[in-house]
Design an enzyme around this catalytic site. Structure first.
Site, PDB file in Angstrom:
ATOM      1  N   GLY A  69       0.814  -1.202   0.000  1.00  0.00           N
ATOM      2  CA  GLY A  69       0.000   0.000   0.000  1.00  0.00           C
ATOM      3  C   GLY A  69       0.851   1.256   0.000  1.00  0.00           C
ATOM      4  O   GLY A  69       0.515   2.252  -0.662  1.00  0.00           O
ATOM      5  N   GLN A 177      -7.965   1.978   4.937  1.00  0.00           N
ATOM      6  CA  GLN A 177      -8.747   1.565   6.101  1.00  0.00           C
ATOM      7  C   GLN A 177     -10.192   1.243   5.773  1.00  0.00           C
ATOM      8  O   GLN A 177     -10.850   0.518   6.524  1.00  0.00           O
ATOM      9  CB  GLN A 177      -8.700   2.664   7.175  1.00  0.00           C
ATOM     10  CG  GLN A 177      -7.384   2.783   7.888  1.00  0.00           C
ATOM     11  CD  GLN A 177      -7.030   1.551   8.711  1.00  0.00           C
ATOM     12  OE1 GLN A 177      -7.891   0.803   9.151  1.00  0.00           O
ATOM     13  NE2 GLN A 177      -5.739   1.320   8.911  1.00  0.00           N
ATOM     14  N   CYS A 320       3.825   8.422  21.602  1.00  0.00           N
ATOM     15  CA  CYS A 320       4.462   8.848  22.854  1.00  0.00           C
ATOM     16  C   CYS A 320       5.005   7.634  23.593  1.00  0.00           C
ATOM     17  O   CYS A 320       4.381   7.077  24.479  1.00  0.00           O
ATOM     18  CB  CYS A 320       3.456   9.595  23.713  1.00  0.00           C
ATOM     19  SG  CYS A 320       4.113  10.155  25.274  1.00  0.00           S
TER      20      CYS A 320
END
Length: 460
Positions: A69, A177, A320
């Site tokens: 992709g 998606q 994070c």
């Protein structure tokens, strides 16, 4: 062990497995050759292309197979920009595109082109007017994902396509998606997708370019895949990808309705079961199988590890972690909490019992992680100790600066301020998000010799 990370990669669909095994025996020859083995391979390739094109909603001769992709995205962006180089070198993308699109945009910018990044609202959606304002006479291409990979928000592709068409600008849609759930509506010009997102094998991408769209591949072409994806196609994987796409689309309506009920349960129950949680993304215009939420005072990486130990495989929309110390570009663009971020994306066949089990485990896991970080807020009614307080959080990483802020806010009177000095980039996103969640006012930031000072005014 429940696997809840389909947005990264879906388990191989049974139809894909069957097609892969069968085509390993029948599709090993070169489909460009004229002898019987080659002709047999060519029939398989043509049938796969027709099936994939039908699912995409394009002509078979408009669609090629690529090695991934990401390869499809890079080929599509570069080819469309090069095809319209006489118009100009301006590219328009949204701020929440997949990293493959943003990396292509960065490469275009580094080569001398210009890029406009369209902002999103707090739900992660762009506005057609935002794209209309970004387009100009030198715009060669616009890009927009069909649905966001981190929070599930479905984008207004059809409306943006109308805006682009009115301006004479082609629109590239990253449908990775959403393609397994249905075709992309609207007048898109270029479309890309990735088979491992819908239960096909990894290593197969789709690139569709509508007839009439100026397109110039940016690498030496050969006779294969219309010159847009050179090299010997992985025919067994391509056959399996097309077969599984047809299979999941046949199941999509019923499975979407069933999974939407389970996701709605997670959205409701998480907010009730876990204190200080923000469920992000559009509550209505979203993918049926995906939900993302952020937990205050929780280290995201630790939370995912603890959920894995409890038997649940989930991911985070946030980067994070101890390795990057930077928040997700999607969550940053949305202006929502990035710390303690959990993305749950349910595979087809997920049961009510599996979802209920996750909801039973989650509160204890979050409480355990918070306890290890020493999350203790001041007792209600405690007398204030100062009208203005400054906290030194230099060297502390997400979510510790926000935890220190939460500890201190109760020690100033209503109207008083707490200033957090931090050198963690994540604080720039999470302190304002904490204020929005807890009803306080974010005053702003001030650069310091070491770090940045973030000031908050107590309102409650």
């Amino acid at each position: 062990m429940p696997y809840f990370d389909t947005a990264s990669a879906a388990p191989l669909h049974p139809v894909a497995r069957q097609a892969l095994q069968a085509s390993l025996d029948e599709g090993w020859a070169d489909p460009a050759r004229l002898y019987r083995e080659g002709r047999r391979a060519r029939l398989l390739l043509d049938a796969a292309r027709e099936a994939a094109a039908e699912a995409v909603g394009c002509r078979p001769d408009e669609l090629v197979f690529t090695p991934s992709g990401t390869h499809a995205v890079h080929t599509g962006v570069a080819g469309a920009l090069a095809g319209r180089r006489r118009v100009g070198g301006h590219l328009v993308v949204s701020e929440v595109e997949h990293s493959s699109v943003l990396h292509a945009a960065d490469a275009h910018e580094a080569a001398g082109g210009t890029v406009t990044r369209v902002p999103v609202d707090r739900a992660g959606a762009v506005s057609p007017s935002g794209y209309a304002g970004a387009l100009g006479p030198s715009t060669a291409l616009a890009c927009l994902q069909s649905a966001n990979h981190e929070v599930g928000t479905v984008q207004p592709v059809a409306e943006v396509a109308e805006v682009c068409a009115a301006a004479g600008v082609p629109l590239l849609v990253d449908a990775a998606q959403s393609l397994g759930w249905g075709p992309v509506e609207g007048g898109w010009s270029v479309l890309t997708a990735s088979a491992h997102k819908w239960g096909g094998p990894a290593g197969v991408g789709l690139l569709a370019v509508r007839k009439g769209v100026r397109f110039s591949p940016q690498f030496p072409a050969d006779e294969r895949e219309s010159g847009r994806s050179p090299g010997f196609v992985n025919l067994p994987a391509v056959v399996a990808a097309a077969a599984s796409l047809r299979a999941v689309r046949a199941e999509a309506e019923a499975e979407a309705a069933r999974l939407r009920v389970l996701v709605d349960r997670i959205r409701r129950r998480v907010a009730r079961l876990v204190p200080d949680v923000e469920v992000v993304g559009d509550p209505e215009r979203r993918l049926p199988h995906l939900v993302t939420f952020s937990c205050l005072y929780v280290d995201g990486e630790t939370l995912l590890h603890e959920l894995d130990r409890a038997g649940y495989s989930v991911s985070s929309g946030s980067s994070c972690t101890s390795s990057t110390l930077t928040p997700s570009h999607v969550l940053r663009a949305m202006g929502v909490l990035s710390e303690g971020n959990v993305r749950v994306s349910l595979p087809r066949g997920t049961t009510t019992q599996e979802v209920n089990g996750f909801l039973e485990v989650l509160p204890g896991v979050v409480a355990g992680v918070r306890a290890t970080l020493g999350v203790v807020e001041p007792a209600a009614g405690a007398p204030p100790v100062s009208d203005a307080l400054e906290i030194d959080a230099l060297g502390l990483r997400c979510p510790q600066p926000v935890i220190e802020l939460a500890r201190a806010i109760g020690t100033v009177p209503v109207g008083g301020t707490v200033t957090v000095l931090s050198d963690d980039e994540v604080a720039r996103l999470d302190i304002p998000a904490w204020c929005a969640m807890r009803g306080h006012t974010y005053v702003g930031e001030t650069p310091r010799a070491a770090g940045v000072a973030y000031t908050v005014r107590r309102r409650v």
